[in-house]
Scaffold this motif. Structure first.
Motif, PDB file in Angstrom:
ATOM      1  N   SER A  10       0.834  -1.212   0.000  1.00 14.90           N
ATOM      2  CA  SER A  10       0.000   0.000   0.000  1.00 14.90           C
ATOM      3  C   SER A  10       0.863   1.254   0.000  1.00 14.90           C
ATOM      4  O   SER A  10       0.552   2.252  -0.648  1.00 14.90           O
ATOM      5  N   GLU A  15      -3.911  -3.787  -6.927  1.00 17.25           N
ATOM      6  CA  GLU A  15      -4.003  -2.419  -7.470  1.00 17.25           C
ATOM      7  C   GLU A  15      -4.640  -1.469  -6.450  1.00 17.25           C
ATOM      8  O   GLU A  15      -5.398  -0.564  -6.795  1.00 17.25           O
ATOM      9  N   GLY A  16      -4.285  -1.740  -5.192  1.00 18.62           N
ATOM     10  CA  GLY A  16      -4.771  -0.946  -4.077  1.00 18.62           C
ATOM     11  C   GLY A  16      -5.924  -1.638  -3.393  1.00 18.62           C
ATOM     12  O   GLY A  16      -6.934  -1.963  -4.028  1.00 18.62           O
ATOM     13  N   LYS A  39       5.151   9.104 -10.059  1.00 15.07           N
ATOM     14  CA  LYS A  39       3.940   9.651 -10.701  1.00 15.07           C
ATOM     15  C   LYS A  39       3.482   8.727 -11.826  1.00 15.07           C
ATOM     16  O   LYS A  39       2.275   8.533 -12.038  1.00 15.07           O
ATOM     17  N   THR A  55       2.165  -9.975 -11.123  1.00 10.16           N
ATOM     18  CA  THR A  55       1.285 -10.652 -12.075  1.00 10.16           C
ATOM     19  C   THR A  55       2.014 -10.806 -13.405  1.00 10.16           C
ATOM     20  O   THR A  55       2.678  -9.872 -13.854  1.00 10.16           O
ATOM     21  N   ARG A  82      -9.539  11.755  -0.467  1.00  7.49           N
ATOM     22  CA  ARG A  82      -8.617  12.869  -0.765  1.00  7.49           C
ATOM     23  C   ARG A  82      -9.202  13.785  -1.839  1.00  7.49           C
ATOM     24  O   ARG A  82      -9.085  14.995  -1.756  1.00  7.49           O
ATOM     25  N   ASP A 117      -4.189   4.432 -11.752  1.00 11.03           N
ATOM     26  CA  ASP A 117      -5.525   5.017 -11.979  1.00 11.03           C
ATOM     27  C   ASP A 117      -6.248   4.261 -13.088  1.00 11.03           C
ATOM     28  O   ASP A 117      -7.425   3.918 -12.962  1.00 11.03           O
ATOM     29  N   HIS A 141       9.826  10.329  -2.990  1.00  9.28           N
ATOM     30  CA  HIS A 141       9.146   9.796  -4.192  1.00  9.28           C
ATOM     31  C   HIS A 141       9.617  10.480  -5.473  1.00  9.28           C
ATOM     32  O   HIS A 141       9.490   9.923  -6.570  1.00  9.28           O
TER      33      HIS A 141
HETATM   34  N1  CAA Z   1      -1.733  10.764 -10.481  1.00  5.30           N
HETATM   35  C1  CAA Z   1      -0.663  11.594 -10.570  1.00  5.30           C
HETATM   36  N2  CAA Z   1       0.121  11.923  -9.500  1.00  5.30           N
HETATM   37  C2  CAA Z   1      -0.224  11.393  -8.320  1.00  5.30           C
HETATM   38  C3  CAA Z   1      -1.318  10.539  -8.149  1.00  5.30           C
HETATM   39  C4  CAA Z   1      -2.091  10.221  -9.299  1.00  5.30           C
HETATM   40  N3  CAA Z   1      -3.137   9.428  -9.222  1.00  5.30           N
HETATM   41  N4  CAA Z   1      -1.388  10.164  -6.857  1.00  5.30           N
HETATM   42  C5  CAA Z   1      -0.377  10.772  -6.218  1.00  5.30           C
HETATM   43  N5  CAA Z   1       0.331  11.504  -7.115  1.00  5.30           N
HETATM   44  C6  CAA Z   1       1.470  12.358  -6.860  1.00  5.30           C
HETATM   45  C7  CAA Z   1       1.108  13.467  -5.863  1.00  5.30           C
HETATM   46  O1  CAA Z   1       0.590  14.589  -6.547  1.00  5.30           O
HETATM   47  C8  CAA Z   1       2.436  13.766  -5.222  1.00  5.30           C
HETATM   48  O2  CAA Z   1       3.219  14.564  -6.075  1.00  5.30           O
HETATM   49  P1  CAA Z   1       3.861  15.968  -5.560  1.00  5.30           P
HETATM   50  O3  CAA Z   1       4.748  15.618  -4.396  1.00  5.30           O
HETATM   51  O4  CAA Z   1       4.604  16.478  -6.745  1.00  5.30           O
HETATM   52  O5  CAA Z   1       2.722  16.825  -5.157  1.00  5.30           O
HETATM   53  C9  CAA Z   1       3.117  12.398  -5.198  1.00  5.30           C
HETATM   54  O6  CAA Z   1       2.473  11.603  -6.205  1.00  5.30           O
HETATM   55  C10 CAA Z   1       2.990  11.705  -3.872  1.00  5.30           C
HETATM   56  O7  CAA Z   1       1.619  11.628  -3.579  1.00  5.30           O
HETATM   57  P2  CAA Z   1       1.085  11.213  -2.151  1.00  5.30           P
HETATM   58  O8  CAA Z   1       1.778  12.030  -1.101  1.00  5.30           O
HETATM   59  O9  CAA Z   1      -0.401  11.243  -2.221  1.00  5.30           O
HETATM   60  O10 CAA Z   1       1.612   9.719  -2.060  1.00  5.30           O
HETATM   61  P3  CAA Z   1       1.457   8.689  -0.882  1.00  5.30           P
HETATM   62  O11 CAA Z   1       2.804   8.132  -0.576  1.00  5.30           O
HETATM   63  O12 CAA Z   1       0.644   9.271   0.233  1.00  5.30           O
HETATM   64  O13 CAA Z   1       0.658   7.482  -1.593  1.00  5.30           O
HETATM   65  C11 CAA Z   1      -1.258   6.238  -2.223  1.00  5.30           C
HETATM   66  C12 CAA Z   1      -0.607   7.599  -2.107  1.00  5.30           C
HETATM   67  C13 CAA Z   1      -2.598   6.512  -2.914  1.00  5.30           C
HETATM   68  C14 CAA Z   1      -1.500   5.577  -0.896  1.00  5.30           C
HETATM   69  C15 CAA Z   1      -0.381   5.339  -3.139  1.00  5.30           C
HETATM   70  O14 CAA Z   1       0.801   4.944  -2.474  1.00  5.30           O
HETATM   71  C16 CAA Z   1      -1.081   4.105  -3.612  1.00  5.30           C
HETATM   72  O15 CAA Z   1      -1.834   4.159  -4.596  1.00  5.30           O
HETATM   73  N6  CAA Z   1      -0.852   2.940  -2.938  1.00  5.30           N
HETATM   74  C17 CAA Z   1      -1.368   1.672  -3.409  1.00  5.30           C
HETATM   75  C18 CAA Z   1      -0.384   1.024  -4.317  1.00  5.30           C
HETATM   76  C19 CAA Z   1      -1.007  -0.015  -5.168  1.00  5.30           C
HETATM   77  O16 CAA Z   1      -2.117   0.116  -5.673  1.00  5.30           O
HETATM   78  N7  CAA Z   1      -0.272  -1.072  -5.447  1.00  5.30           N
HETATM   79  C20 CAA Z   1      -0.699  -2.076  -6.326  1.00  5.30           C
HETATM   80  C21 CAA Z   1       0.452  -2.767  -6.921  1.00  5.30           C
HETATM   81  S1  CAA Z   1       0.261  -3.215  -8.603  1.00  5.30           S
HETATM   82  C22 CAA Z   1      -0.742  -4.553  -8.644  1.00  5.30           C
HETATM   83  O17 CAA Z   1      -1.390  -4.895  -7.704  1.00  5.30           O
HETATM   84  C23 CAA Z   1      -0.816  -5.195  -9.967  1.00  5.30           C
HETATM   85  C24 CAA Z   1      -1.388  -6.540 -10.041  1.00  5.30           C
HETATM   86  O18 CAA Z   1      -1.032  -7.464  -9.333  1.00  5.30           O
HETATM   87  C25 CAA Z   1      -2.392  -6.819 -11.061  1.00  5.30           C
END
Ligand code: CAA
Length: 378
Positions: free
Chosen positions: A131, A362-363, A232, A157, A374, A239, A177
């Protein structure tokens, strides 16, 4: 407001539905023995699904996100493993290469991926970065002409069967990051080890592995985007990936519903089909409502992306709801089947096991709520 699919979208859905019938062959064996569906992945390439959203000039089908979602939904109704192979390949690898790759990267990597000649994997998660995705321990040390890649990735995967990997790694830890990069790594690179296959609860015929990188030299031209763009890139990729998982979850729920509905008309108790009992009718009604709501959220997220509008919240909402509906309604589908639902021949127990992962990868559902909150509180 217009809720009717275009003729083109209906044709794609029909083609995917027809192909999905083929996936029924050997599905119980693939699940039991955790066998990768090689011949079906090849066929998905021939049908254009492996590069469905890629422009034709790069070997893709040139279709939109809604077309992709419709195909995924139909495939996941029958085989959720095939759906996640397709989803990880398209959403997590191809999309980012097409969006941010250089022309050279597109010619070398995107074209064979889009044609289905090669398979892609996305390597973000680590033993201590699930996460908390920015907490990357894999390092990509800048050595001038190349990056020196070291570290371990988990839960990847397509991990064993992919040819091309997008690897997220930390280059400048002092920048947090903003020091993270995304590198294209090919299977067979010196120092690249694929760990054993995970023995999973569900989606068993898709392969999930850990990956180990030991002093891999990755050429600088294999970095996607500017230095420090990796985090990013990963967030933007996820997304879109969440729309794919929403479609997978929707398909799982709808597939289980189809089976439960048909069974309820055949199975008789107390002298009449169980569909004539109110206890079953209430379940079927709830399934119809909840699955349709998940479908509307998923199609809307795809449509929003296709309009060029921000879609992170829409994707998280669709993924959150569709995955919760998939879990809840596959349990109900087993319940409607009674004892038969508990045995493999009736398929609903597999869909129930497959559903669980959609609330995790994927989260997790908790991460989706965080992303939504957020946006709401912005
Ligand atoms: N689009 C663009 N930029 C983004 C963004 C987005 N959706 N989300 C965050 N950012 C940017 C922010 O703007 C920020 O940039 P700045 O510092 O320049 O302002 C930077 O990224 C850091 O953002 P946060 O402080 O919000 O980051 P965070 O450390 O708090 O994390 C989180 C946010 C949403 C918890 C993220 O870590 C997350 O999505 N975690 C889950 C990870 C995940 O889904 N993993 C899945 C693995 S892949 C998988 O599962 C594949 C499979 O098997 C099929």
């Amino acid at each position: 407001m217009h809720f009717e699919l275009s003729e083109e979208h209906k044709i794609i859905r029909a083609a995917a539905r027809e192909f999905a019938q083929e996936l029924k062959v050997g599905i119980i064996e693939r699940d039991e023995e955790a066998k990768f569906p090689y011949q079906f992945v090849k066929k998905m390439g021939e049908l254009g699904f492996m590069g469905i959203m890629v422009p034709e000039q790069y070997g893709g089908a040139g279709l939109d996100t809604l077309a992709y979602v419709l195909a995924l939904e139909e495939i996941a109704k029958i085989d959720a493993s095939a759906a996640v192979i397709l989803s990880a390949h398209n959403s997590l690898v191809i999309w980012g290469l097409n969006e941010y790759g250089s022309e050279e990267q597109k010619q070398k990597y995107l074209v064979p991926l889009a044609k289905g000649e090669k398979l892609g994997a996305f390597a973000l998660s680590e033993p201590e970065a699930g996460s908390d995705a920015s907490s990357q321990h894999t390092t990509a040390e800048d050595k001038g002409d190349y990056y020196l890649l070291n570290g371990t990735k988990n839960w990847i995967t397509n991990g064993g069967n992919a040819d091309i990997y997008l690897v997220i790694a930390q280059t400048n830890p002092e920048l947090g990051h903003k020091g993270i990069n995304v590198l294209i790594v090919e299977k067979g690179a010196t120092g690249f080890t694929i760990g054993p296959k995970e023995n999973k609860l569900g989606i068993r015929s898709s392969d999930t592995h850990s990956l180990m990188f030991t002093d891999i030299q990755v050429p600088k031209e294999n970095r996607i985007g500017e230095d420090g763009f990796g985090f990013k890139f990963a967030m933007k990729t996820l997304d879109g990936g969440r729309i794919g998982i929403a479609a997978q979850a929707l398909g799982i729920a709808a597939g289980a519903y189809d089976l439960a509905l048909a069974y309820s008309k055949e199975r008789k108790t107390f002298g009449k089909p169980i569909s004539n009992h109110q206890a079953i009718q209430f379940k079927l009604a709830d399934m119809e409502v909840e699955i349709e709501a998940a479908r509307l959220l998923t199609y809307k997220a795809a449509w929003t992306k296709d309009q060029g509008l921000p879609y992170g919240k829409e994707a998280a909402m669709a993924k959150l709801h569709a995955s919760e509906v998939a879990m809840k309604q596959t349990i109900e589908a087993v319940q409607i089947h009674g004892g038969y639902g508990y045995v493999k021949e009736y398929h609903v127990e597999r869909l129930m096991r497959d559903a669980k992962i959609t609330q995790i990868y994927e989260g997790t559902s908790e991460i989706q709520r965080l992303v939504i909150a957020r946006e709401v509180l912005k």
